[in-house]
Write an enzyme that holds these catalytic residues in place. Structure first.
Site, short mmCIF file in Angstrom:
data_model
loop_
_atom_site.label_atom_id
_atom_site.label_comp_id
_atom_site.label_asym_id
_atom_site.label_seq_id
_atom_site.Cartn_x
_atom_site.Cartn_y
_atom_site.Cartn_z
N ASP A 62 -4.73 -0.87 9.81
CA ASP A 62 -5.64 0.28 10.16
C ASP A 62 -6.85 -0.05 9.24
O ASP A 62 -6.78 -0.98 8.60
CB ASP A 62 -5.09 1.82 10.03
CG ASP A 62 -4.75 1.97 8.65
OD1 ASP A 62 -4.79 1.45 7.66
OD2 ASP A 62 -4.02 2.97 8.58
N ASP A 97 -7.98 1.58 6.82
CA ASP A 97 -7.82 1.73 5.51
C ASP A 97 -7.10 0.54 4.76
O ASP A 97 -7.40 0.20 3.78
CB ASP A 97 -6.88 3.25 5.01
CG ASP A 97 -7.95 4.46 5.30
OD1 ASP A 97 -9.08 4.26 5.03
OD2 ASP A 97 -7.27 5.39 5.43
N ASP A 144 -1.20 -1.47 5.70
CA ASP A 144 -0.86 -0.78 7.10
C ASP A 144 -2.41 -1.50 7.82
O ASP A 144 -3.15 -2.17 7.34
CB ASP A 144 -1.49 0.56 6.93
CG ASP A 144 -0.36 1.50 6.27
OD1 ASP A 144 0.73 0.84 6.17
OD2 ASP A 144 -0.83 2.59 5.96
N GLU A 171 0.78 -1.08 -0.05
CA GLU A 171 0.05 -0.02 0.05
C GLU A 171 0.93 1.37 0.08
O GLU A 171 1.50 1.52 1.00
CB GLU A 171 -0.88 -0.11 1.03
CG GLU A 171 -1.66 1.15 1.65
CD GLU A 171 -2.40 1.26 2.87
OE1 GLU A 171 -3.18 2.37 3.12
OE2 GLU A 171 -2.32 0.37 3.39
#
Length: 678
Positions: A519, A521, A517, A438
């Site tokens: 998280d 997103d 990541d 990402e």
């Protein structure tokens, strides 16, 4: 098919013995597939399938499954109860024969069961062999009988422990931790399979209770509509065209003059939605057949022919126009095919494909007659079905052109792969890995920290297309998706699953690792990528090539050493962090300040520092490599598909138009990674 009469004889004489038991503990994989979580859950299916066989024979209306606090399982049914009389050959209680001798059961000559899912008589004896304890209670003949077993052996002889006017069987077992890698049951896995079983058996009540929580969780399933409700469930959350809101239901069976070995029943429910994928699920005697077989072939042939015949007859297809293909007709179709037959022949030990050839003819006839009648009686709905297939035909032509353009581009770029791809030097695909990363920042760290000989890096900028909500044409026109296809090298299947130009032997990497990541997103991007692989490169998932990396969420620094903290799928981030701090000898509530005897505040160094990693780019290349990329120290989660209905539903809910499903899932699972790198 003729029903088994209520007064049908079912006693020790019905139990046929084929051979003895011992090899199960030595080679459990031969009987339950594996000793992983999949094999563990298979024990439950074996017991439940016996109860369902009683239901299909007309003797059972309720089944309950309970997961106890210690992960033991109890399955209760109100069927006839396993016979307890002396077996005519073995001269021991028939219950003991069934529990301790492999290939002992009432399903070999169709006298006790006209139809059954369990065919080999190995189920309950295998559960006994692979459990450290089994307790069986049988209600029949006015008494409650009990017998106990352990690891395939009888530990307590049969005895009467009570009286009851009811009938049924209760089996409680404790899986053997010497055999299984894990003995912890997954509620969702149990839920999905039991719900599917309830759909396939109209009006059968099945309950699931989980006692491992402070407040026991209870789910109940009972569907008066049977597979009609199943199809509605498969289409839940999808846009269904006006006029097709009610699923089409077709049923039929062989006549009474049919020989027993050619008898059969066919049930089909189908409904189109506005999507692009096909979701047709086939079952034989309640056994899911993921590779289809004769019943699926008969259904597909009939469906395509009847729709084309109707379109020609009504002038919806012009004389010079080619026939609609099966892919055109099945685009956006959700369907359930359920057949029942006395002696099903399956291809392979896993029963993945039905081989009984006469079921192709029977299914073809039942579907042809039923669908032709429906189309004649419902002209408005029929025109909607034909129109949707014609639109699919046009889109298929456009998608083929886009796919061919992508393939030509791939060939042209074979000497110079996508510009952002940092390829590895080794060319042996079995040794190489592709990290899909990402963002450019994380991509830069990954490129600097990787092993350049076997690890390739492909950074993505932003989120890729949600391919569940667009057609093939738009998906293959995306630069990001073209880069993925070119880098991996296999080509793609189509949304309808016709194989496309996909060739797994051309895979340039045998480990394709999604690294995003830790998280919300990052979770969304993982889901988008997994949706892409599920829709266009599913054989890579089936082959075990797709993985998700599990980066750390915290670093706890003690002196000069950093202890990395990873999600475990069972605890919140705060709980994991606090447990880690305690394991390092510190108190998580210590803020570093203490008071002396006089009450004066005294500054004290806490002894540790915590860093929260919100993104991969926050780690330097060395940290990223050691925590997330190094095969010796990293954690990977392999992407698998164990239940097609659950997988399809997850993709549909997470990637469809309903935002709420995605939000709830991300909140629950954004940091879930539970499987160590193999």
């Amino acid at each position: 098919m003729a029903e088994t009469p209520k007064n049908s004889e079912y006693d020790g004489g019905e139990i046929k013995i084929l051979e003895g038991l011992e090899a199960v503990r030595k080679r459990p994989g031969m009987y339950i597939g594996s000793t992983s979580a999949s094999g563990l859950h298979h024990l439950v299916w074996e017991i439940v399938d016996n109860s369902v066989d009683e239901a299909m024979a007309g003797f059972c209306t309720e089944i309950s499954v309970t997961v106890h606090a210690d992960n033991s399982i109890t399955v209760v049914d109100n069927g006839r109860g396993i016979p307890v009389d002396l077996h005519p050959v073995k001269k021991i209680p028939t219950l003991e024969v069934v529990m301790t001798i492999l290939h002992a059961g009432g399903k070999f000559d169709n006298s006790a069961y006209k139809v059954s899912g369990g065919l080999h008589g190995v189920g309950i004896s295998v559960v006994n062999a692979l459990s450290k304890k089994v307790v069986v209670q049988v209600k029949r003949d006015g008494n409650v009988y009990e017998m106990q077993f352990a690891r395939g052996k009888t530990t307590e002889k049969m005895k009467v422990v009570g009286q009851s006017e009811q009938t049924g069987t209760t089996v409680t077992f404790w899986p053997d931790d010497e055999i299984f890698e894990t003995c912890v049951y997954d509620f969702d896995t149990l839920h999905n399979r039991l719900q599917e079983t309830a759909f396939l058996n109209k009006n059968l009540k099945i309950s699931l209770t989980d006692e491992r929580e402070a407040t026991p969780r209870v789910e109940e399933f009972c569907y008066a509509g049977g597979i009609i409700d199943f199809v509605r469930f498969l289409n839940d959350g999808k846009d269904v065209p006006e006029g097709l809101k009610d699923p089409i239901y077709i049923e039929g069976k062989t006549g009474p003059e049919t020989p027993l070995d050619k008898m059969g029943e066919v049930e089909v429910a189908l409904q189109w939605n506005s999507g692009y994928g096909e979701n047709v699920m086939s079952f034989a005697n309640d056994i899911y057949t993921p590779e289809g077989g004769m019943h699926l072939e008969g259904f597909r042939t009939a469906l395509t022919r009847v729709v084309n015949d109707y379109a020609r007859k009504q002038g919806l297809l012009k004389e010079k126009e080619a026939n609609l293909t099966g892919d055109d007709v099945r685009e956006g179709l959700s369907a359930v095919i359920s057949v029942k037959l006395p002696d099903p022949q399956f291809e392979g030990q896993t029963k993945a494909k039905l081989g009984s050839s006469y079921m192709r003819t029977l299914t073809n006839k039942v579907v042809s007659d039923g669908l032709a009648e429906y189309l004649e009686e419902h002209p408005k709905q029929a025109r909607t079905i034909v129109s949707k297939a014609q639109q699919a035909c046009k889109a298929r032509t456009a998608a083929r052109k886009a796919r061919e353009a992508t393939r030509r581009k791939s060939l042209l770029e074979s000497a110079s792969l996508p510009g952002k791809l940092a390829d590895c030097s080794v060319r042996d695909a079995e040794l190489t890995e592709l990290f899909i990363v990402e963002g450019d920042s994380a991509g830069g760290s990954a490129k600097d920290g990787r092993r350049r000989d076997i690890q390739a890096i492909l950074p993505l900028r932003g989120k890729i297309l949600n391919v569940e909500r667009v057609g093939d044409h738009r998906a293959f026109s995306s630069d990001t998706i073209q880069s993925l296809i070119t880098a991996i090298g296999t080509g793609v299947t189509t949304a309808a699953g016709d194989g496309g130009d996909f060739d797994i032997t051309k895979a340039r990497y045998h480990k394709i690792i999604i690294m995003t990541d830790a998280d919300v997103d990052g979770a969304h991007i993982r889901i988008l990528l997994m949706t892409f692989f599920y829709k266009y490169m599913r054989p890579l998932i089936d082959a075990g090539y797709i993985y998700v990396a599990c980066p750390p969420i915290f670093g706890v620094k003690v002196r000069k050493k950093i202890h990395y903290v990873y999600p475990n799928g069972r605890q919140t981030e705060e709980e994991i962090l606090r447990d880690t701090i305690r394991s390092l000898g510190f108190s998580p509530d210590d803020d570093g300040d203490t008071k002396d005897d006089s009450g004066k505040l005294k500054k004290k160094k806490r002894g540790y520092d915590v860093q929260r990693y919100k993104g991969l780019g926050e780690m330097d290349p060395k940290q990223l490599a050691s925590t997330t990329m190094d095969p010796k120290t990293r954690i990977l989660q392999r992407v698998t598909i164990e239940d097609a209905a659950a997988a399809d539903r997850a993709v549909r809910e997470l990637m469809g138009s309903e935002v709420g499903y995605r939000r709830d899932y991300i909140e629950r699972h954004a940091h879930d990674a539970r499987f160590l790198d193999a």
